[in-house]
Every structure is written in structure tokens, then in C-alpha cells.
Design an enzyme around this catalytic site. Structure first.
Site, PDB file in Angstrom:
ATOM      1  N   ASN A  48       0.818  -1.116   0.114  1.00  0.00           N
ATOM      2  CA  ASN A  48      -0.214   0.140  -0.029  1.00  0.00           C
ATOM      3  C   ASN A  48       0.940   1.285  -0.089  1.00  0.00           C
ATOM      4  O   ASN A  48       2.046   1.127   0.306  1.00  0.00           O
ATOM      5  CB  ASN A  48      -0.915   0.117   0.974  1.00  0.00           C
ATOM      6  CG  ASN A  48      -0.228  -0.059   2.612  1.00  0.00           C
ATOM      7  OD1 ASN A  48       0.366   0.734   2.995  1.00  0.00           O
ATOM      8  ND2 ASN A  48      -0.446  -1.480   3.230  1.00  0.00           N
ATOM      9  N   LYS A  89     -11.134  -4.637  18.585  1.00  0.00           N
ATOM     10  CA  LYS A  89      -9.827  -5.256  18.688  1.00  0.00           C
ATOM     11  C   LYS A  89      -9.395  -4.989  20.098  1.00  0.00           C
ATOM     12  O   LYS A  89      -8.010  -4.891  20.435  1.00  0.00           O
ATOM     13  CB  LYS A  89      -9.017  -4.488  17.720  1.00  0.00           C
ATOM     14  CG  LYS A  89      -9.267  -4.837  16.354  1.00  0.00           C
ATOM     15  CD  LYS A  89      -8.303  -4.140  15.115  1.00  0.00           C
ATOM     16  CE  LYS A  89      -8.742  -4.148  13.756  1.00  0.00           C
ATOM     17  NZ  LYS A  89      -7.833  -4.431  12.944  1.00  0.00           N
ATOM     18  N   LYS A 108     -13.459  -0.961  15.125  1.00  0.00           N
ATOM     19  CA  LYS A 108     -12.432  -1.555  15.094  1.00  0.00           C
ATOM     20  C   LYS A 108     -11.750  -1.285  16.762  1.00  0.00           C
ATOM     21  O   LYS A 108     -11.344  -2.261  17.388  1.00  0.00           O
ATOM     22  CB  LYS A 108     -11.365  -0.883  14.464  1.00  0.00           C
ATOM     23  CG  LYS A 108     -11.598  -1.324  12.776  1.00  0.00           C
ATOM     24  CD  LYS A 108     -10.735  -0.616  11.733  1.00  0.00           C
ATOM     25  CE  LYS A 108     -11.566  -0.970  10.654  1.00  0.00           C
ATOM     26  NZ  LYS A 108     -10.766  -0.322   9.378  1.00  0.00           N
ATOM     27  N   ASP A 152      -3.905 -10.315  12.204  1.00  0.00           N
ATOM     28  CA  ASP A 152      -4.287  -8.917  12.787  1.00  0.00           C
ATOM     29  C   ASP A 152      -3.311  -8.654  14.136  1.00  0.00           C
ATOM     30  O   ASP A 152      -3.513  -9.156  15.017  1.00  0.00           O
ATOM     31  CB  ASP A 152      -5.689  -8.936  13.040  1.00  0.00           C
ATOM     32  CG  ASP A 152      -6.208  -7.382  13.186  1.00  0.00           C
ATOM     33  OD1 ASP A 152      -5.421  -6.733  13.940  1.00  0.00           O
ATOM     34  OD2 ASP A 152      -7.435  -6.993  12.668  1.00  0.00           O
ATOM     35  N   PHE A 193      -4.753   2.847  14.473  1.00  0.00           N
ATOM     36  CA  PHE A 193      -5.132   3.975  13.389  1.00  0.00           C
ATOM     37  C   PHE A 193      -6.274   3.314  12.547  1.00  0.00           C
ATOM     38  O   PHE A 193      -5.809   1.986  11.896  1.00  0.00           O
ATOM     39  CB  PHE A 193      -4.037   4.340  12.795  1.00  0.00           C
ATOM     40  CG  PHE A 193      -3.337   5.650  13.062  1.00  0.00           C
ATOM     41  CD1 PHE A 193      -2.674   5.619  14.241  1.00  0.00           C
ATOM     42  CD2 PHE A 193      -3.299   6.871  12.567  1.00  0.00           C
ATOM     43  CE1 PHE A 193      -2.146   6.809  14.668  1.00  0.00           C
ATOM     44  CE2 PHE A 193      -2.913   8.073  12.905  1.00  0.00           C
ATOM     45  CZ  PHE A 193      -2.126   8.110  14.070  1.00  0.00           C
ATOM     46  N   ASP A 211      -3.718  -6.469   4.494  1.00  0.00           N
ATOM     47  CA  ASP A 211      -4.556  -7.323   5.155  1.00  0.00           C
ATOM     48  C   ASP A 211      -4.539  -8.884   4.575  1.00  0.00           C
ATOM     49  O   ASP A 211      -4.727  -9.893   5.294  1.00  0.00           O
ATOM     50  CB  ASP A 211      -5.998  -6.986   5.003  1.00  0.00           C
ATOM     51  CG  ASP A 211      -6.375  -6.011   5.530  1.00  0.00           C
ATOM     52  OD1 ASP A 211      -6.096  -5.632   7.014  1.00  0.00           O
ATOM     53  OD2 ASP A 211      -6.788  -4.857   5.167  1.00  0.00           O
TER      54      ASP A 211
HETATM   55  O1  C5P Z   1      -6.915  -2.467   8.489  1.00  0.00           O
HETATM   56  P1  C5P Z   1      -7.487  -2.058   9.545  1.00  0.00           P
HETATM   57  O2  C5P Z   1      -8.319  -0.693   9.173  1.00  0.00           O
HETATM   58  O3  C5P Z   1      -8.347  -2.860  10.329  1.00  0.00           O
HETATM   59  O4  C5P Z   1      -6.634  -1.224  10.635  1.00  0.00           O
HETATM   60  C1  C5P Z   1      -6.943  -0.736  11.836  1.00  0.00           C
HETATM   61  C2  C5P Z   1      -5.694  -0.969  12.673  1.00  0.00           C
HETATM   62  O5  C5P Z   1      -5.429  -2.370  12.865  1.00  0.00           O
HETATM   63  C3  C5P Z   1      -4.469  -0.125  12.515  1.00  0.00           C
HETATM   64  O6  C5P Z   1      -4.060   0.271  13.790  1.00  0.00           O
HETATM   65  C4  C5P Z   1      -3.585  -1.220  11.966  1.00  0.00           C
HETATM   66  O7  C5P Z   1      -2.264  -0.935  12.222  1.00  0.00           O
HETATM   67  C5  C5P Z   1      -4.049  -2.493  12.630  1.00  0.00           C
HETATM   68  N1  C5P Z   1      -3.802  -3.773  11.919  1.00  0.00           N
HETATM   69  C6  C5P Z   1      -3.213  -4.872  12.458  1.00  0.00           C
HETATM   70  N2  C5P Z   1      -2.944  -5.716  11.591  1.00  0.00           N
HETATM   71  C7  C5P Z   1      -3.381  -6.091  10.448  1.00  0.00           C
HETATM   72  C8  C5P Z   1      -4.422  -5.170   9.891  1.00  0.00           C
HETATM   73  C9  C5P Z   1      -4.495  -3.909  10.696  1.00  0.00           C
HETATM   74  O8  C5P Z   1      -2.600  -4.516  13.477  1.00  0.00           O
HETATM   75  N3  C5P Z   1      -3.350  -7.357   9.888  1.00  0.00           N
END
Ligand code: C5P
Length: 403
Positions: free
Chosen positions: A211, A343, A339, A307, A325, A280
Site C-alpha cells: 500500500n 480489537k 475496530k 491482525d 489507526f 490484510d
Molecule cells: O486495517 P484496519 O483498518 O483494520 O486497521 C486498523 C488497525 O489495525 C490499525 O491500527 C492497523 O495497524 C491494525 N492492523 C493490524 N494488523 C492487520 C491489519 C490492521 O495490526 N493485519
């Protein structure tokens, strides 16, 4: 930047680099005035500094000049919002440590109350002397004094070692931070872990899923925390050359490597910000050799990556504060809130990446800080460094009371 910056220059070859600092500050709108010690004038002239700053550059001659107004050192000491001494010599460091005042610069220091940023530069042996190290540690323990340690590299004596003045860009960033915080050292003693940049999930040695994240926001978070006194570890993806002396840096490529590094440092951290844009998904299969174009086919089987922040959320202890974030488009609050809860985070920053001047690669950013207590705080469009400070302010409002 409508602020008042006083730069004190001592006698060292790094004095020529201070011209760039002054020029950059003036261009950014800061009122900048320079003081040269006698030794500094062996390297650069008051004319250089006065031309760059659009103000007279002061020397000890001005200090001893009969004046009709208030004494010069008092006027300048009261005027400055920050004093930067670059390059700082071993001699001036010793004078500051013991409160000597035998020239214009050292008199101004005693006649002022603003934050002072010190950027030493000297030969490695001089820097490593017990007396110099003792003075350095002693002065940094004082509330007003902030340091930016010399880096390692080639020195004017042709040696490679520690002693090079920090780069102008790094000094300017710290000046901006100290102006923002008025020199608060409110993260001293805190261990902070931050992730930055976008991960890459390789299909073969050349192709990857990634990305556009450049890591600028995560780097700004690390700088802001460092400038407020924290002990910072930055786990970052490939983001180019970063100037961050004083931060423990760990470079990773994939989400799996980032997961490993974050897990290795999580338990000993007080505050963790998962700022990285983690891919992801990854290709279901990695090929050690570059695949021929004809064998790429029309579809790429994928599988999810871990994640990371959700895993950290499960491991989180009551003394730890975990921030995520959420890079979002459209209505940014509902998905960020989801989230936050799913999370098990303490707070999340909803980041509108579809707005001009925000998100990936931009030097500015904006967002909404959301936390489990229901706070919803707007962060207006500002530089990423400023946004980082907003965030630390929001975290510290609660951190001191609850953790
Ligand atoms: O991708 P997403 O919008 O879910 O990201 C939200 C948070 O999750 C961010 O803080 C990102 O760093 C974290 N994240 C992560 N591992 C992933 C995808 C996202 O820690 N595989």
C-alpha cells in the site's frame, strides 16, 4: 511558524550547517536571531547570519557596547521562545553546566527562562571524555535543557566516530516540537512502541501486495514522543532513510515480521501505537524464484495475514494503553469505533485518507481521536508532527490519571 527562535553558535566546523537551520526557519516564518561566540566567528561571520536572518547577528562586541536601552542579554533572553545552541562545544557545555556567564551567549542563558536545545559537535575523544559526558548528563537532567546527541560519521579530523552535529532537519524538527510543547518532558520514563509504514507481502522476490503508506505519521509519532522524553522503539517497514537518533529502530518487511517485532517488545511497553498500514492479505504461496510473466495467470490465491493489533489487544495488561489507526474513506467514525471495540483498543484515530492533505504520503494529516471513554476529539488539518503532539496530549490527559 510565527515564533521567536534565538540561535547561539559556538566555535566548531559544524557552524556552517547552522546557516541552513537559520535559512529554513526564516523561510517557515520564524523570527530568528543569531549570536556568535568569538570562536564561532573563526568559522562563519556575523554577516552570513545577519543576511540569512534579516536581523543583526550579535557578538560579544555588542554585549560590551554602551546602549541606551535595556541590556542586550536581558532583552534577548526575554525575547526568545526557544534558544538553540548549535554547534555546542565542550567549553560552552561546561560553562552552562556550572552556570558561568562570561560572554553574551552564556549571559543570555542565565537571563532567560525558555526551553534550550543543545546540539553538540566535537571530536570523538573529546565527546567521550568523562568530564564532557558528566556535564552532558547533568545538564540534560535540568528541566529547561533538551539535547540532540551527536551522530556517528566522518569527522573533520578524518576519523569516523561519534561527534557529528545532528543534521539540520533533525534539529529543526526538535525545535518545532519544543515550541509546540513549551519544552514539556511529560513522557519521561515511558516506554513507547510504535509501528510505521506499509507492510509488503511478497509473491516472489520482486512482486508484492502493498500500500502507499510512507511511514511519515508513525515517524512523527516517534519523534514527538522522543522530544517529550520517552524511550521509543519504532518498528517500521521499508520507508527510506530516517533521521531518528535516540530511537530504537527495527526494520521489517512483511506483516509476519512486524507481528514478531511488536510481540517481542509489547510486554515491556507502556503505550503502544499501531500506526502501520498492514496488508490484510498475502499471496497464498511464496515463490523463491521470480515467476515468469506467463505463469502469473489471471487470479492470485490469497490468505489473511495476522491482525497484529487485535493480538496485542488480547495480551494487553491493565497498565498498558493501546492505540490503533483506522485509515478510512467516507463516514470515518462508525468503522473506526467498531475496530476500537472489536480489537480491544483503548483509543483509535479515524484517519480520512480521502481528504486532500491527509493520509498516505502527505506531510499534513487530520483525524478524529476516539477512545473507550467515549471521547471524540477532532484533530484539525496540521503537520504530521503537530498531529502527533495532539495525540500525545490526548493520551496523557488520561494516562496520568488512569494508568
Ligand atoms: O486495517 P484496519 O483498518 O483494520 O486497521 C486498523 C488497525 O489495525 C490499525 O491500527 C492497523 O495497524 C491494525 N492492523 C493490524 N494488523 C492487520 C491489519 C490492521 O495490526 N493485519
Amino acid at each position: 511558524m510565527d515564533r521567536k527562535v534565538l540561535i547561539g553558535i559556538c566555535g566548531g566546523i559544524a557552524a556552517y550547517k547552522v546557516c541552513e537551520i537559520v535559512s529554513t526557519l526564516v523561510k517557515s516564518g520564524a523570527e530568528t536571531r543569531a549570536i556568535l561566540t568569538d570562536a564561532a566567528q573563526q568559522f562563519i561571520t556575523p554577516l552570513t547570519l545577519s543576511t540569512l536572518s534579516r536581523y543583526p547577528a550579535y557578538t560579544d562586541k555588542d554585549f560590551w557596547q554602551p546602549s541606551h536601552g535595556r541590556p542586550l542579554h536581558i532583552q534577548l533572553g526575554e525575547w526568545a521562545e526557544i534558544i538553540v545552541i548549535a554547534p555546542l562545544t565542550a567549553n560552552t557545555l561546561a560553562k552552562l553546566t556550572y552556570g558561568f556567564a562570561d560572554n553574551l551567549l552564556t549571559n543570555i542563558i542565565l537571563a532567560s527562562s525558555c526551553p534550550i536545545l543543545l546540539a553538540p559537535a566535537m571530536n570523538t575523544d573529546m565527546w567521550e571524555q568523562t568530564a564532557v559526558q558528566r556535564n552532558w548528563q547533568q545538564i540534560l537532567a535540568e528541566k529547561r535543557f533538551h539535547g540532540i546527541s551527536p551522530s556517528t560519521g566522518i569527522l573533520a579530523c578524518d576519523r569516523i566516530g561519534k561527534g557529528r552535529m545532528a543534521e539540520p532537519k533533525e534539529i529543526i524538527t526538535k525545535i518545532k516540537s519544543l515550541l509546540y510543547t513549551a519544552g514539556k518532558k511529560d513522557l519521561v520514563g515511558k516506554k513507547i512502541l510504535i509501528s510505521a509504514g506499509g507492510t509488503r507481502e511478497h509473491l516472489d522476490p520482486v512482486r508484492f501486495i502493498g500500500n502507499p503508506s510512507t511511514g511519515k505519521m508513525g515517524i512523527a509519532l516517534a519523534q514527538a514522543a522522543l522530544h517529550r522524553g520517552a524511550n521509543v522503539t519504532l518498528v517500521h517497514s521499508i520507508v527510506g532513510k530516517i533521521l531518528l537518533s535516540g530511537v530504537k529502530m527495527i526494520e521489517v518487511v512483511s506483516a509476519a515480521q512486524m507481528q514478531q517485532a511488536m510481540l517481542a517488545h509489547f510486554a515491556q511497553s507502556d503505550i503502544v501505537i499501531m500506526n502501520a498500514a498492514v496488508a490484510d492479505v498475502k499471496p497464498a504461496k511464496y515463490n523463491g524464484e521470480k515467476l515468469a510473466k506467463r505463469s502469473l495467470g489471471n487470479s492470485l490465491p490469497l490468505k489473511p495475514v495476522p491482525d497484529i493489533v487485535a493480538e496485542l489487544g488480547k495480551l494487553k495488561q491493565s497498565h498498558q494503553y493501546l492505540i490503533g489507526f483506522a485509515a478510512q474513506t467516507g463516514d470515518i467514525v462508525p468503522p473506526a469505533l467498531e475496530k476500537l471495540w472489536v480489537k480491544n483498543l483503548d483509543a483509535i484515530v479515524a484517519n480520512p485518507i480521502d481528504q486532500k492533505g491527509a493520509g498516505f504520503g502527505s506531510n499534513t494529516n487530520q483525524g478524529i481521536f476516539l477512545d473507550v471513554e467515549g471521547r471524540q476529539l477532532d484533530i484539525p488539518s496540521c503537520s504530521k508532527l503537530e498531529m502527533a503532539h495532539y495525540l500525545w496530549d490526548f493520551v496523557l490527559e488520561r494516562y496520568g490519571a488512569n494508568y
